[in-house]
Design an enzyme around this catalytic site. Structure first.
Site, PDB file in Angstrom:
ATOM      1  N   LYS A  64       4.114   1.703  15.965  1.00  0.00           N
ATOM      2  CA  LYS A  64       5.199   1.541  14.999  1.00  0.00           C
ATOM      3  C   LYS A  64       5.227   2.698  14.007  1.00  0.00           C
ATOM      4  CE  LYS A  64       6.821  -1.936  11.651  1.00  0.00           C
ATOM      5  NZ  LYS A  64       6.316  -2.961  10.714  1.00  0.00           N
ATOM      6  N   GLN A  65       4.066   3.085  13.533  1.00  0.00           N
ATOM      7  CA  GLN A  65       3.974   4.187  12.566  1.00  0.00           C
ATOM      8  C   GLN A  65       2.590   4.789  12.685  1.00  0.00           C
ATOM      9  OE1 GLN A  65       3.918   1.159   9.137  1.00  0.00           O
ATOM     10  NE2 GLN A  65       2.959   2.921   8.216  1.00  0.00           N
ATOM     11  N   TRP A 113       0.837  -1.213   0.000  1.00  0.00           N
ATOM     12  CA  TRP A 113       0.000   0.000   0.000  1.00  0.00           C
ATOM     13  C   TRP A 113       0.865   1.254   0.000  1.00  0.00           C
ATOM     14  CZ3 TRP A 113      -1.252   3.255   4.536  1.00  0.00           C
ATOM     15  CH2 TRP A 113      -0.494   2.942   5.669  1.00  0.00           C
ATOM     16  N   ASP A 114       2.158   1.092   0.239  1.00  0.00           N
ATOM     17  CA  ASP A 114       3.108   2.200   0.162  1.00  0.00           C
ATOM     18  C   ASP A 114       2.957   2.978  -1.144  1.00  0.00           C
ATOM     19  OD1 ASP A 114       3.937   0.180   1.925  1.00  0.00           O
ATOM     20  OD2 ASP A 114       6.049   0.719   1.749  1.00  0.00           O
ATOM     21  N   GLU A 150       1.533  -1.860  12.965  1.00  0.00           N
ATOM     22  CA  GLU A 150       1.561  -3.332  13.019  1.00  0.00           C
ATOM     23  C   GLU A 150       1.995  -3.858  14.383  1.00  0.00           C
ATOM     24  OE1 GLU A 150       4.078  -3.699   9.592  1.00  0.00           O
ATOM     25  OE2 GLU A 150       2.435  -4.418   8.320  1.00  0.00           O
TER      26      GLU A 150
END
Lengths: 768, 768
Positions: free
Chosen positions: B602-603, B359-360, B490
């Site tokens: 994580k992000q 999906w990046d 994640e």
């Protein structure tokens, strides 16, 4: 049920007619074992069709390289798994130069296989027409000796029916074997020496990495029409096989027979330099007795086992066959002679599940062994965990815990974790609770408190420390929560506040605190020794107490039930009965995410808590929770039906209890879960025993007294079981209208029946 | 930051001094590519130290057998992965019979490596004393031609310094290669033919299973002191190698040089029978031009790319170097020439992450390509997903969805799922939302609506159907919930009601509904064609609407923030700054369960929603959520710092924005995440671009108009960037006190700067 080919019989498992599609299933069902070794019911002779070869030696395992797609910190790099051992049962048969092979021969008639549970042997008979048109009749009998547990014996008889024939028996031993489940096609065995002397052959081999030394051995005798004949074998040997060929011209109608004795000596029991000489002694003892006497001894040994552990059921052959199959297989797997061993979920019948020890032992097997064996067998199972305490502490350290917190592995062979799914390995932590519960249960049943100051308390402290550290204080709830767990219902992963886990965590802490106090007062020397070791401070104990006293339990006011976990009510609550049958079993039909977000329960979870801690809940609470959760339960674990059977019986729902009973007792015979070819579900078999004794018999121990509330399924005329309660043997016989109690020995016993106390005296049949 | 050996330079990546421990890291950092192929900066000559050999051809992948410990229904049996391609760069060097090998030679002086980003070449120079005491000076230069994208060129010069020497150049091609990440030690390449003619060699090989045919080729020229010499090579060939040896007695101080041309022709672009003849033509073109002219062309080609995509930063060399490195690597990876290709997270610099498309691409890369290339490049990226729609529908069917619901794979090369962690593959479903969002984003930026009726709507419908089916009605909440997901963070698995996922699900349904309406009215022919295909009924649309209108979002009244997921507040909310540094990065220090029950992010997760949908939230809301979540964010994903940089800039927190900017732009150069040796983080590099243009420049598109709110970090004197907005090129130059806007072309453009509208006319520098 998914298969129905086993003939109903009170004492035997019988298959008639040969079907290649049933071979693997029957290899599991007809497995034999003697606690020290065991094997699938593979044919002695060559079989070129689909088969799953398996022979296993208790305690011989291998640290295989862990295979995972995506590594997580904390996974074991290697994990112990049960290991397929060298083959000693093989006897290839040549008939006029053609190999007897049921997969390729022209015709097979009268194929029959019988596992005689009363006497402990496996037999097979058939007539086969080979491609060369020779017709032979074959009869075999095989058993693994209970008395001489390093040896087994085989009688193999061949009679050419339609002509004379040159028949060759080729008994062999072979260490060139692998595992079905090998991850990297590794070889596991290192063959050290292949030797023979006279009629005996030996293969010394050791497992790689673990260095378990074994000697696999054999010796054979041949007979014509029952008379011993001396035939000089032709001997072939290579780097891992030894084959003896006994060739004879057999006349039409004559019976050519071989008695083969074989087995293993292992360095767990002998010095590794002595394995061959011990094997020779074992062979000497066995051949001196001969096949018939060994078989007679075998019958006697099983009679002794059955005299204590048999359950009889009148009026329902399938139910009778089912329970005896369960009791038989449990005894084949574990006899409690060695505290280094434990009870693998598949026993000696398959490789699945890697290691040998799950929480099944504590949650399901210990009650069976406590009641049907000397209580030191159960104590030995507890000691197994005590001996692994240091490794459980190491295991917890790998996951970031400290200060002696212990997390027992989900799956183990030697105390180390054998499993590598994060949602199980790291999160199915309720297993720790079962290990503490077994300590409690052992004391409750046996009255033997000595285990706790001697060993159990250290285990309880390690476990309590784990729970205290694993709980998190939720400022939001102002309670302690336990986040990210998998409960007994493995169809939920990484959930928060699983009721069962939180409940047993709290219980473990309280039980440890209670025993610390008791031992402080009553066993001061033990107390001092333990405290010197574990370094427990009052502030730490206060921390434990804070967690136990403030544990959070998810509860629904609306349904008036504890919730299996946070968020359970967000699920689409469609009952199993409203689920299309094409979707079952869901673990084979649905992707994992769909299973996880469904309400379906693999096995008792909240209800497991109600089972363990039934005295802490009312019957009304049990009924409400049973009615709420059972309709979502798919019973796709072998451990599920027994608990539900016991609870249904307790609630007086005998029809439902009976259905669950059949499912648990004939799980493998009827292959409910489509997987019997992989092996049997040994540990759940103890649950079957519980579903009769605790479920129908309503047996409990309260205040050092046996309680009974006997019930009987409508389908049965009567049933009976025996229990060893604190070294007194009580036989209970339940029929439609009455229950008899009969006590062995010399002392009387007070029991409660349907809430009335009564005294049983030996040799007086008491009828209620 | 974990390394600091790259010399600061505006236009080059420079390493000085040789260190064996940096070899793999530099192999990643100095990677070169031209969109059609790419390679790690492996040495041409033999290197016996630790190295990670990698040369990759765009679109050439292999379906490797999935490796998992515990199988789950729905996992791909095979999954596509990037494939190490035959080696064409190899040139072994013999000096008086000794192989030049930097790992074994006695001494290395003046080692220097440079990746010149302005001109698109990689060079290396050093002096080495071999074990035989010959000292040589070596200079190499290598590039992959942008113009002739099937070929690369190498110049390799050796000068013996301290004596004459017999020097042999051994250029070779080799198809006997494997992958670093091979699961089963499989061979992936089948070599079909090894041939040579004159100075040319060819290896025809095809990938196993996928049957991608390739020809790897080479041709060499040798020179003494710059003058071409004819040396007859000695030719050796075996089943997968072709080696040409050019031997020459080189006098002390003389320079012996080889120009090697090599590369791949592939059957994606040519008939497979023509690969050798095409290779010959390519070699002919290249050798006719010669190394110097090709190098000159390369400079020109990069000049064209830089003229559009360069970002300049004055006063901060490291920041300048970082952004150019990011832009350079993005352009090396993907140039938008082929809609069958996409942007792998590691580009051509490593194998990790298996497939090429995450999906990046939609969430991070499309904005960069829209603004720095012709808009058809972005459209091509959208079409890639349209072309995979059928496979996304199949993928959803495998997971139990129906009626054309589409779930795009988490990781893919050809539309099929490449990943097999249930918590990602089955549950990280928010990826579907990003694919719909990119359709919206493309239209918003380019104004090209035509894509939606032509192709996009079908994708939007498949995605909307998925979300409607994936949501569950919670009777308890009287809302639709989405259970069992993994969000962008994640470090949480299998959670319920991830805010970001629920939000984008609702948005996707509404956006699909909106476009169905618009196309029905404005594009009736397309509408009919699509409806004939997808069979949408009014009741189905009502079901969609019901889900979108009644979606549940977890919210905390106390903190006045949306919760990342249900139960987030049960965690122990200890900020990252209060976490002991020894525990970082947590993904290397903690077991997975500990990570999961921690609050650490994580992000961007909730904040990713605030980034995508910023117009739907106030600045106060953004600030509140940023202040709530950022302190728990460990930024252990390469995709994390850029979003936070943009949001920090928006909130006027320039110091924080700058810190995040450095972290994103120099993530690989300074190896923040301890993993640069595995390859570069290509897709997050587009996030770096966004953090300048959207973050510092404050660029947005609203109502078909470019908006700017320029800011500048204190550390910078000025910076500039260019954007292509609907075929008008606008250059923006921001300094401390003013911003210049300069427009190319002939038409004027209305923009908004700090909320004031103004009109820019071409060639008039507008200063604010």
């Amino acid at each position: 049920m998914n298969q129905d080919y086993i003939k109903p019989d009170n004492w035997s498992i019988i298959e008639e007619g040969f079907d290649v599609n049933r071979v693997k299933s029957s290899e599991s069902l007809f497995s034999i074992g003697n606690g020290a070794m065991g094997q699938r019911a593979n044919f002695e002779e060559e079989y070129s069709g689909s088969t799953f070869q398996g022979s296993y030696i208790a305690g011989v395992y291998y640290p295989d390289k862990t295979r995972v797609g995506w590594w997580k910190n904390g996974y074991p790099e290697y994990f112990a798994k049960v290991l397929n051992a060298p083959n000693w049962i093989g006897i290839n048969i040549q008939v006029n130069g053609e190999s007897l092979d049921l997969f390729t021969c022209k015709k097979i008639e009268n194929f029959r296989r019988e596992l005689n549970m009363k006497k402990g042997w496996l037999s097979r008979s058939f007539k086969a027409i080979l491609k060369n048109d020779i017709k032979v009749e074959v009869k075999t009998k095989r058993f693994l000796s209970l008395d001489l547990d390093e040896i087994g014996a085989i009688k193999y008889e061949v009679t050419p029916i339609n002509s004379d024939a040159e028949i060759v028996f080729q008994p062999y031993i072979d260490s060139g074997i692998t595992n079905e489940d090998t991850n990297w096609d590794d070889k596991f065995w290192d063959t050290l020496n292949v030797s023979h002397k006279n009629n005996q052959a030996f293969i010394e081999a050791k497992t790689m990495k673990t260095d378990f030394y074994t000697c696999t051995f054999m010796e054979s005798q041949v007979f014509i029409n029952g008379k011993s004949v001396l035939i000089e074998p032709n001997i072939q040997a290579d780097s891992n096989v030894s084959i003896f060929s006994y060739s004879h011209h057999v006349k039409q109608g004559e019976t050519y027979a071989i008695h083969k004795f074989g087995g293993y000596t292992v360095d767990r029991n002998h010095d590794k330099s002595q394995l061959v000489s011990v094997a020779k002694r074992v062979l000497e003892t066995a051949t001196e007795k001969g096949f018939s006497q060994l078989l007679e001894d075998q019958k006697q040994a099983w009679e002794t086992i059955w005299s204590m552990s048999d359950i009889t059921i009148e009026g329902d052959v399938k139910a009778q066959q089912g329970i005896r199959f369960n009791i038989f297989q449990l005894n084949q797997t574990y006899l409690g002679k060695d505290s280094r061993l434990n009870i693998g979920p598949k026993g000696f019948t398959g490789e699945k599940y890697g290691g040998s020890t799950y929480w099944d032992t504590e949650a399901y097997c210990i009650p069976f062994y406590m009641a049907t064996k000397d209580q030191k067998v159960a104590r030995s199972l507890l000691e197994y965990r005590y001996n692994h305490l240091d490794k459980a502490i190491e295991n917890a350290e790998k996951l970031g815990f400290s200060n002696g917190a212990a997390l027992y592995p989900m799956v183990t062979m030697n105390g180390e974790e054998c499993h590598n799914e994060w949602e199980i390995t790291f999160e199915e932590i309720h297993r720790n609770g079962a290990i503490a519960f077994a300590v409690y249960n052992y004391y409750k049943y046996t009255g033997d408190y000595s285990y706790i100051p001697e060993k159990g308390l250290e285990v309880l402290i390690g476990i309590a420390r784990f729970w205290q550290q694993r709980a998190t204080f939720s400022a939001d709830k102002n309670k302690y929560v336990i986040l990210g767990v998998t409960g007994p219902n493995e169809y939920e992963n990484n959930v928060n506040n699983n009721f069962y886990t939180n409940y047993i965590a709290k219980w473990c802490i309280n039980y440890a605190l209670e025993n610390i106090q008791k031992i402080k007062v009553e066993y001061p020397a033990d107390y001092k020794r333990i405290m010197d070791k574990v370094n427990l401070s009052t502030p730490e104990l206060n921390d434990w107490k804070k967690v136990a006293d403030n544990m959070y339990f998810p509860f629904s006011e609306k349904h008036n039930v504890y919730l299996q976990q946070d968020g359970f009510l967000d699920k689409e609550l469609i009952k199993v009965t409203d689920l299309d049958n094409s979707q079952r079993p869901i673990n084979q039909k649905w992707s994992w995410d769909r299973i996880l977000r469904s309400p379906y329960i693999k096995q008792a979870d909240t209800l497991q808590g109600f089972y363990f801690f039934e005295d802490e809940f009312t019957n009304e609470e049990l009924e409400r929770h049973f009615d709420f959760y059972e309709p979502f339960t798919v019973h796709e674990s072998s451990l599920s039906p027994c608990v539900h059977s016991i609870q249904a019986a307790k609630l007086g729902r005998m029809e439902q209890a009976y259905t669950f009973y059949l499912r648990t007792s004939r799980l493998d015979l009827d292959d409910y879960n489509h997987e019997v070819h992989e092996g049997l579900h040994i540990t759940s078999m103890a649950g079957t025993w519980m579903s009769i004794v605790e479920g129908f018999g309503g047996m409990r121990v309260k205040n050092n007294t046996l309680y009974f509330e006997p019930k009987i399924p409508e389908q049965w005329k009567e049933y009976s079981f025996k229990v060893n309660f604190r070294n007194q043997i009580l036989k209970v016989n339940v029929s439609k209208n009455q229950t008899h109690f009969q006590l062995e020995g010399t002392d009387s016993l007070q029991i409660s029946v349907n809430s009335k106390m009564l005294t049983i005296t030996p040799d007086n049949l008491v009828t209620i």
